[in-house]
Enzyme design. Structure first.
Site, short mmCIF file in Angstrom:
data_model
loop_
_atom_site.label_atom_id
_atom_site.label_comp_id
_atom_site.label_asym_id
_atom_site.label_seq_id
_atom_site.Cartn_x
_atom_site.Cartn_y
_atom_site.Cartn_z
CB ALA A 295 -1.46 -5.95 4.76
CG ASP B 43 2.95 6.05 7.13
OD1 ASP B 43 2.30 6.05 6.05
OD2 ASP B 43 2.65 6.77 8.10
CE1 TYR C 289 -9.04 5.55 -3.87
CE2 TYR C 289 -10.57 5.89 -5.69
CZ TYR C 289 -9.70 5.08 -5.00
OH TYR C 289 -9.45 3.81 -5.44
P1 NAD Z 1 -7.25 -2.53 0.94
O1 NAD Z 1 -7.58 -1.52 1.99
O2 NAD Z 1 -7.68 -3.93 1.14
O3 NAD Z 1 -5.68 -2.54 0.66
C1 NAD Z 1 -4.87 -1.40 0.74
C2 NAD Z 1 -3.51 -1.79 1.27
O4 NAD Z 1 -2.71 -0.60 1.36
C3 NAD Z 1 -3.57 -2.41 2.66
O5 NAD Z 1 -2.75 -3.55 2.73
C4 NAD Z 1 -3.05 -1.29 3.56
O6 NAD Z 1 -2.44 -1.74 4.75
C5 NAD Z 1 -2.06 -0.60 2.61
N1 NAD Z 1 -1.78 0.76 3.06
C6 NAD Z 1 -2.69 1.71 3.40
N2 NAD Z 1 -2.06 2.82 3.84
C7 NAD Z 1 -0.73 2.57 3.77
C8 NAD Z 1 0.43 3.33 4.10
N3 NAD Z 1 0.34 4.57 4.61
N4 NAD Z 1 1.63 2.76 3.91
C9 NAD Z 1 1.74 1.49 3.42
N5 NAD Z 1 0.68 0.73 3.09
C10 NAD Z 1 -0.55 1.26 3.26
O7 NAD Z 1 -7.85 -1.94 -0.40
P2 NAD Z 1 -7.87 -2.47 -1.91
O8 NAD Z 1 -9.23 -2.22 -2.40
O9 NAD Z 1 -7.27 -3.81 -2.05
O10 NAD Z 1 -6.94 -1.37 -2.58
C11 NAD Z 1 -5.80 -1.68 -3.36
C12 NAD Z 1 -5.67 -0.62 -4.44
O11 NAD Z 1 -6.75 -0.74 -5.35
C13 NAD Z 1 -5.73 0.81 -3.89
O12 NAD Z 1 -4.75 1.60 -4.54
C14 NAD Z 1 -7.11 1.27 -4.28
O13 NAD Z 1 -7.19 2.66 -4.45
C15 NAD Z 1 -7.31 0.52 -5.59
N6 NAD Z 1 -8.70 0.39 -6.00
C16 NAD Z 1 -9.58 -0.30 -5.23
C17 NAD Z 1 -10.89 -0.40 -5.64
C18 NAD Z 1 -11.91 -1.16 -4.83
O14 NAD Z 1 -13.12 -1.02 -5.10
N7 NAD Z 1 -11.52 -1.96 -3.87
C19 NAD Z 1 -11.31 0.18 -6.84
C20 NAD Z 1 -10.39 0.87 -7.61
C21 NAD Z 1 -9.08 0.97 -7.18
#
Ligand code: NAD
Length: 256
Positions: A10, A41, A154
């Site tokens: 999303a 979820d 985390y």
């Molecule tokens: P984001 O919040 O934009 O995306 C996370 C997505 O997960 C969203 O679409 C959200 O709706 C979905 N989500 C959350 N809870 C959920 C649930 N209970 N069931 C189904 N879907 C769910 O964040 P992002 O930064 O794009 O994160 C994507 C991945 O990258 C994550 O696993 C995050 O840990 C990892 N990550 C991000 C970063 C960063 O700095 N952004 C760094 C390292 C790792």
């Protein structure tokens, strides 16, 4: 062109990856709590089971790729939920979708881990990590909810996830399905912004040194995912690719 399931599509990295793969002509089946083909979820076992069965239905039990991006940041003040989504929300989908990947063409899966997964050499001996790797969600949630700092939960969830990917390399290799992870550093997404906006967490994130001098963009992670899924990476399996502007290398230059 193939059929690829993607969680967390999303927003952020998942949305950018979906867009990138769709531009290549793939058909994407999204799983998310909102704005996806499969609304589920991933913090609950029921939600994960439904997500797997719905993806299998949408794909007629045949997948060429799986990308697991769904995750919650350590600034979310519900440690148990963060742990369940980040760890069990990924490994249950991996295991649930493996049979469909085995029927795919040049199948591969990519999981989004984090460069924070190795920030401390102590992570491997944390009881919460042991509980996750043992598949004991109730115990892992109990430990996580019992006063652990959110950012530690985390990082522990991502440490366990990296181990889970590497521990599957032998069996998945024999099954003919490649499995790799990407370990991003700070990437400009709603998750990172949530951390930056949270008192305490924000200062910690801002203090994090990225050698190339900036945070990453979601599209930069999407490009790595696309590469790892594709035929150029046919011999890459069980690996964790850092995409973090050099942060991991500067913190632990001699460990790789
Ligand atoms: P984001 O919040 O934009 O995306 C996370 C997505 O997960 C969203 O679409 C959200 O709706 C979905 N989500 C959350 N809870 C959920 C649930 N209970 N069931 C189904 N879907 C769910 O964040 P992002 O930064 O794009 O994160 C994507 C991945 O990258 C994550 O696993 C995050 O840990 C990892 N990550 C991000 C970063 C960063 O700095 N952004 C760094 C390292 C790792």
């Amino acid at each position: 062109m193939g059929t690829i399931a993607i969680s967390g599509c999303a927003t952020g990295i998942g949305a950018a990856t979906r867009k990138r793969l769709e531009a290549d002509g793939h058909r994407l089946i999204g799983v998310d709590i909102k704005d996806a083909e499969v609304i589920a979820d991933l913090s609950t076992a029921e939600g994960r089971a439904r997500a797997s069965s719905e993806v299998l239905r949408h794909s007629a039990q045949q997948l060429d790729g799986v990308v697991l991006c769904a995750g919650l940041g350590g600034h979310i003040r519900d440690n148990a939920r963060v742990l369940s989504v980040n760890y069990f929300g990924a490994v249950d989908l991996l295991d649930g979708l493996l049979p469909a990947l085995r029927s795919g063409r040049e199948p591969a899966a990519v999981v989004i881990c984090s460069n924070s997964a190795q920030l401390s050499p102590e992570f491997g001996s944390l009881p919460v990590v042991a509980a996750m790797l043992a598949g004991d969600e109730d115990e892992a949630r109990r430990i996580a909810a019992d006063g652990l700092p959110g950012q530690l939960v985390y990082m522990a969830s991502k440490h366990a996830l990296g181990c889970a990917v590497r521990r599957r390399a032998a069996a998945w290799g024999e099954a003919g399905v490649r499995l790799n992870a990407v370990a991003p550093g700070p990437v400009r997404t709603p998750l990172l912004q949530g951390g930056l906006d949270t008192p305490g967490d924000g200062d910690m994130i801002r203090a994090f040194k990225v050698p190339i001098g900036r945070f990453g963009e979601p599209e930069e992670i999407a490009n790595v995912v696309r590469f790892l899924l594709g035929p150029e990476c046919a011999f890459v399996h069980g690996s964790i690719w850092y995409a973090d502007g050099g942060a991991d290398a500067s913190l632990r230059p001699d460990r790789f």
